[in-house]
Scaffold this motif. Sequence first.
Motif, PDB file in Angstrom:
ATOM      1  N   LEU A 199       0.819  -1.202   0.000  1.00 28.53           N
ATOM      2  CA  LEU A 199       0.000   0.000   0.000  1.00 28.53           C
ATOM      3  C   LEU A 199       0.859   1.261   0.000  1.00 28.53           C
ATOM      4  O   LEU A 199       0.508   2.260  -0.631  1.00 28.53           O
ATOM      5  CB  LEU A 199      -0.936  -0.010   1.205  1.00 28.53           C
ATOM      6  CG  LEU A 199      -2.046  -1.056   1.203  1.00 28.53           C
ATOM      7  CD1 LEU A 199      -2.782  -1.060   2.526  1.00 28.53           C
ATOM      8  CD2 LEU A 199      -3.021  -0.806   0.056  1.00 28.53           C
TER       9      LEU A 199
ATOM     10  N   LYS B 112      -7.653   2.513  -5.771  1.00 26.20           N
ATOM     11  CA  LYS B 112      -8.357   1.376  -5.175  1.00 26.20           C
ATOM     12  C   LYS B 112      -8.300   1.390  -3.658  1.00 26.20           C
ATOM     13  O   LYS B 112      -9.310   1.098  -2.994  1.00 26.20           O
ATOM     14  CB  LYS B 112      -7.756   0.075  -5.716  1.00 26.20           C
ATOM     15  CG  LYS B 112      -8.394  -1.173  -5.149  1.00 26.20           C
ATOM     16  CD  LYS B 112      -7.724  -2.424  -5.706  1.00 26.20           C
ATOM     17  CE  LYS B 112      -8.331  -3.681  -5.113  1.00 26.20           C
ATOM     18  NZ  LYS B 112      -7.666  -4.911  -5.616  1.00 26.20           N
ATOM     19  N   ASP B 113      -7.128   1.717  -3.099  1.00 32.75           N
ATOM     20  CA  ASP B 113      -6.927   1.603  -1.650  1.00 32.75           C
ATOM     21  C   ASP B 113      -6.539   2.945  -1.035  1.00 32.75           C
ATOM     22  O   ASP B 113      -5.663   3.022  -0.183  1.00 32.75           O
ATOM     23  CB  ASP B 113      -5.827   0.569  -1.350  1.00 32.75           C
ATOM     24  CG  ASP B 113      -6.141  -0.807  -1.923  1.00 32.75           C
ATOM     25  OD1 ASP B 113      -7.259  -1.288  -1.679  1.00 32.75           O
ATOM     26  OD2 ASP B 113      -5.281  -1.377  -2.609  1.00 32.75           O
TER      27      ASP B 113
ATOM     28  N   GLU C 201      -6.979   3.261   3.062  1.00 38.34           N
ATOM     29  CA  GLU C 201      -6.007   2.484   3.819  1.00 38.34           C
ATOM     30  C   GLU C 201      -4.604   3.067   3.684  1.00 38.34           C
ATOM     31  O   GLU C 201      -3.859   3.164   4.653  1.00 38.34           O
ATOM     32  CB  GLU C 201      -6.020   1.025   3.369  1.00 38.34           C
ATOM     33  CG  GLU C 201      -7.318   0.282   3.646  1.00 38.34           C
ATOM     34  CD  GLU C 201      -8.362   0.515   2.572  1.00 38.34           C
ATOM     35  OE1 GLU C 201      -8.140   1.380   1.683  1.00 38.34           O
ATOM     36  OE2 GLU C 201      -9.401  -0.163   2.605  1.00 38.34           O
TER      37      GLU C 201
END
Length: 271
Positions: A113, A150-151, A154
């Motif tokens: 990430l 997408k992330d 997070e």
Amino acid sequence: MMHNPVKHTAAASTAPDTLQEEHIPMLSASNHVVLEIDHPPPQYSQADSQPLEPDVVASRPRRRFQPKPLHVRILWTAAIFLCILQNFGIVPTLFSTSTCSIRERDHQEVARLKRGAYWTDPAGDEHCGAFGVRYYRARLRSDDSVALEKDWLETCYLMPMTIHGRQLEKPDRCERRDDGQVWGIWRVDFGEPTCAPYWGTVTDLGCVSTGLARLQSRLLGIQHGDNWKNMCSTTPAKLLGVQYDHPTHCEDKGFVSGVIGMWDIERTECN
């Protein structure tokens, strides 16, 4: 003298170390008592704990340490030892669901990430958010725009930031704007000397109701454009040797009188 009924809150911001005490000349007022105010850093009190009665303590059964069964201790010791060996690569991972493999997958996920993600330079808000507080904002960018898309939430909460030489592990808040940009927001309550107003000379207005007297003071050092309600309601003061986290009331009396803080304190002479 009885203490102030105003509830002390630990949420009040701490005054920066760089705040210097300024001397405020005495103001005269007819039929009013004029006092001097101290400007020490705010102090926080802890609730007094009440000791238990001897009979209550004596009636409680004593807890005895109960060791784990031998087979449980052996299994735990073996699992820890195996985990250490796996981390050093001495033995292969025997089970994909082992504690070691789960921990490794967590580290890999965090690394994935954070890969290619970075913050732009943080910028502080023009105006203070509260006493000793300024909010900072920075945009989260990434070399892998698809992964960030997408992330984004997070990734945002995994990215540290350094402000005033201190590393902050994560933002206080993450938000995504309509244009798709991801921003982190930090509440910085240190190193902000321009966000530290102080109280001037304190005037004792005497009794205002049964059992209550009122003290008032003008808020000085507030910056132009700052929210006067936020600054007044979060600025601490020490009055007559008692520390207060904030005034009871705040009022803006215009350009001449400025922002006024008022403290309603208990006084036996007002009964």
